[in-house]
Design an enzyme around this catalytic site. Structure first.
Site, PDB file in Angstrom:
ATOM      1  N   CYS A  29       0.862  -1.177   0.000  1.00 12.15           N
ATOM      2  CA  CYS A  29       0.000   0.000   0.000  1.00 12.15           C
ATOM      3  C   CYS A  29       0.897   1.224   0.000  1.00 12.15           C
ATOM      4  O   CYS A  29       1.992   1.191  -0.542  1.00 12.15           O
ATOM      5  CB  CYS A  29      -0.951  -0.031   1.203  1.00 12.15           C
ATOM      6  SG  CYS A  29      -0.112  -0.101   2.795  1.00 12.15           S
ATOM      7  N   ALA A  30       0.464   2.299   0.632  1.00 10.19           N
ATOM      8  CA  ALA A  30       1.249   3.540   0.593  1.00 10.19           C
ATOM      9  C   ALA A  30       2.526   3.443   1.396  1.00 10.19           C
ATOM     10  O   ALA A  30       3.498   4.141   1.113  1.00 10.19           O
ATOM     11  CB  ALA A  30       0.401   4.707   1.099  1.00 10.19           C
TER      12      ALA A  30
END
Length: 665
Positions: A29-30
């Site tokens: 993810c981020a």
């Protein structure tokens, strides 16, 4: 994370999770690499947490999550070169790595973990683009509302198309990660999603006054025309921007493919399996999965609106306060589809706005630390964490600044709750999805549905959370122990700078410090009656002839190894310490020692690590001299900054400098 070799990081992380053969899937993810492991017990969380470039490692939601920070795409790309896993699914097995049955556990917990793992694996790869499309929609709302770009302008329409297309074709986009997660054929899944969307434009030919007329299938149904599949009534739905129907459909597709693929000859498998999957899955999706999925989506939206309607203030406080705790455990992924579903079904969402106070609460607490402490490294970490959090990425603030200082994290949570109560009381709305940061605030701007403008309340709740967290953290979020550590570190920094200016230091000006772990007599390593330690082979450090058997943490960090008579610590500054109580005391096999920590525990400087019965050790014939050494001495050098002699535990006694070439040449 300048200077990090991401090829080494990827190799070490892969080894730390049990090797490529232990990995089912990996995505990111981020800020995190997200592993789904065959046997979670084979992963070494403490070891992974100490890898240079890794902020921390957590196990949650059925995943082993390695927190990297903003450079996670670089780490993921390096991982791609190290292995062939990536985010491609491997068939799940009911057995462990050695043919042993996998651990069952509580069925509810397993079900929850499994659901969260599915959601996070499907949504994680698309979050970046999803946020970008949401930001663009929010900005277009602003420029059209203030009159800079009218909605009748073709420029506006073109930009709106670029932003809205992602949401319109969301089922097709979700089909790709869903297929990877369930082990289905990606292109068949995309065809399935496209077919669901195509029902909105597909036409049926009708005879009108003797002439063939084409009419959209949905319009034909809305006009009362019967739509059926071999006599079975079909109720067509709108599938653009939906989430649940395509996930259910791809799961069914994966089941069909795995069922029939082994029964089809190799020469025909490549086209027969997709053919059967489409012919079976698409009608079932239209007849059952789609309507059920939409019904569930609308039901979920109604339930959350009812919860908020019961007490908007209480709901806002609890949701915002708990959000970052959910993030820590990876449980927030379970709510992402709900945000998106609400926007798709009713045009707006009132829960997503509560995330902004939660995010800015962490940013404010990190700002309070930045303003309160003076040690350059701490300020550098805190300052960058504030900026990252304001753009929606809170992991650096949580793991690098606030959570290690428990008060700051608690203040951030309470401040978020207060800001969330304001946002909740006003019923603030957003009309698109994006990472909750300063750039995505425009998602709540304006009143496109005629329900009332709530944007100022969203700003107010977010600002209150940020300011309150910063002020309270500055005055109350830093313990005396943190202040003392900061003062000592700043003093050592100044001393190191002076040495460097004199040309007498062989190390960088920045100094890291460590405290006396036991009360007793401080002595140099050369006086230790053990050649391995006294020669410095194990690394630089010092020793204590203790008068008290309580052993305290000399630094803040993570316990990476623990034996009854010894503790290994990886500090937040990157220094590896070994505390060895007594000489040759391994022969006691734990007798006379009482540990108070376990491997993987996070500790603060001054925390009690273990108790040693000094009298019993001496009675057994062993020397109680305790040794503290820096074991990654190829990276760090150390020198005593306190005189030898009686010294209380907690006193700063050692300065550690990163090893560099002599500045004087």
């Amino acid at each position: 994370m300048a200077g990090i070799d991401y090829a080494d990081l990827a190799r070490d992380v892969l080894s730390g999770v049990g090797g490529e053969e232990n990995v089912k899937t990996v995505s990111h993810c981020a800020t995190r690499l997200r592993f789904v492991l065959k046997d979670p017990a084979r992963a070494d969380k403490a070891r992974v947490s100490t890898i240079p470039g890794v902020i921390s490692a957590v196990e949650s939601g059925g995943q082993f999550q390695v927190i990297i920070g903003n450079n996670v795409p670089v780490a993921f790309a390096a991982l791609e070169k190290q292995s062939s896993i990536l985010s491609e699914s491997r068939p799940a097995s009911s057995n462990g790595p050695s043919g042993q049955p996998a651990k069952r556990g509580n069925i509810i917990v397993r079900g929850l973990n499994g659901a969260i793992a599915v959601v996070s694996a499907i949504f994680a790869p698309i979050i970046g683009t999803l946020c970008a499309a949401g930001i663009l929609k929010g900005l277009l709302m602003i420029v059209s509302t203030v009159g800079w770009l009218p909605t009748t302008s073709t420029t506006y329409v073109i930009l709106w198309t670029a932003a809205d297309a992602f949401f319109f074709f969301l089922p097709m986009i979700l089909a790709v990660p869903a297929a990877r997660k369930f082990g289905a054929n990606i292109y068949t899944s995309m065809a399935l999603a496209g077919a669901l969307l195509y029902t909105q434009v597909a036409s049926v030919s009708l005879l009108l006054d003797g002439e063939a007329v084409s009419q959209p299938l949905r319009a034909f149904q809305d006009a009362g025309g019967p739509v059926d599949f071999f006599g079975i009534p079909v109720v067509l739905q709108g599938y653009s921007a939906t989430v649940v129907p395509i996930i259910l459909a791809v799961y069914l597709q994966s089941v069909i493919e795995k069922l029939i693929a082994p029964r089809i000859h190799d020469s025909m498998r490549n086209f027969i399996v997709p053919l059967v999957a489409l012919v079976v899955t698409f009608p079932v999706a239209l007849l059952a999965l789609g309507p059920v999925g939409n019904w569930l989506g609308q039901g979920i939206a109604d339930i959350f609106l009812a919860i908020q309607g019961f007490s908007p203030i209480l709901t806002g406080f609890l949701f915002a306060a708990l959000w970052q705790i959910l993030v820590v455990f990876g449980l927030h992924w379970a709510l992402v589809p709900i945000f998106i579903n609400n926007i798709a079904t009713i045009g707006y969402d009132t829960f997503k706005p509560l995330v902004w106070p939660a995010v800015f609460g962490q940013a404010g607490a990190a700002l309070g630390i930045f303003l309160r402490l003076r040690e350059p490294r701490t300020r550098g970490i805190a300052g960058s964490a504030v900026v990252a959090a304001m753009f929606g990425v809170t992991e650096p603030a949580i793991y690098g600044v606030n959570l290690p200082r428990k008060r700051a994290f608690g203040i951030a949570i309470v401040s978020a709750g207060i800001g969330g109560a304001i946002v909740g009381a006003a019923g603030a709305r957003v009309y698109g999805y994006g990472l909750s940061g300063i750039l995505t605030l425009p998602l709540g701007y304006g009143d496109p549905l005629g329900l009332g403008d709530t944007f100022l309340w969203l700003l107010l709740g977010t600002a209150v959370s940020f300011v309150l967290a910063a002020v309270l953290t500055f005055f109350f979020g830093v313990s005396k122990k943190d202040i003392a550590h900061d003062r000592d570190a700043a003093t050592a920094e100044l001393a190191g700078s002076t040495e460097a200016n004199d040309g007498t230091s062989t190390t960088e000006s920045h100094a890291i410090v460590a405290a006396m772990p036991m009360t007793g007599t401080l002595i140099p390593l050369s006086e230790v009656d053990d050649e391995v330690f006294s020669s410095g082979v194990m690394g630089p450090g010092f020793a204590v002839r203790p008068t008290d058997g309580r052993v305290y943490a000399p630094v803040t960090g993570v316990v990476v190894a623990t034996m009854p008579h010894a503790v290994g610590i990886h500090s937040d500054d990157g220094v590896d310490f070994l505390i060895h109580v007594g000489i040759d005391t391994v022969a006691l096999k734990g007798k006379t020692f009482t540990p108070h920590i376990a491997e993987g525990d996070r500790i603060d400087r001054g925390d009690l690590l273990l108790d040693a019965d000094l009298g019993a050790i001496t009675a057994e014939g062993y020397d109680t001299t305790t040794i503290i050494v820096v074991t990654n001495d190829h990276e760090y050098d150390a020198s005593l900054i306190a005189p030898a002699g009686p010294t209380a535990s907690g006193t700063t006694v050692l300065a550690i400098h990163p090893v560099t070439e002599n500045a004087a040449g």
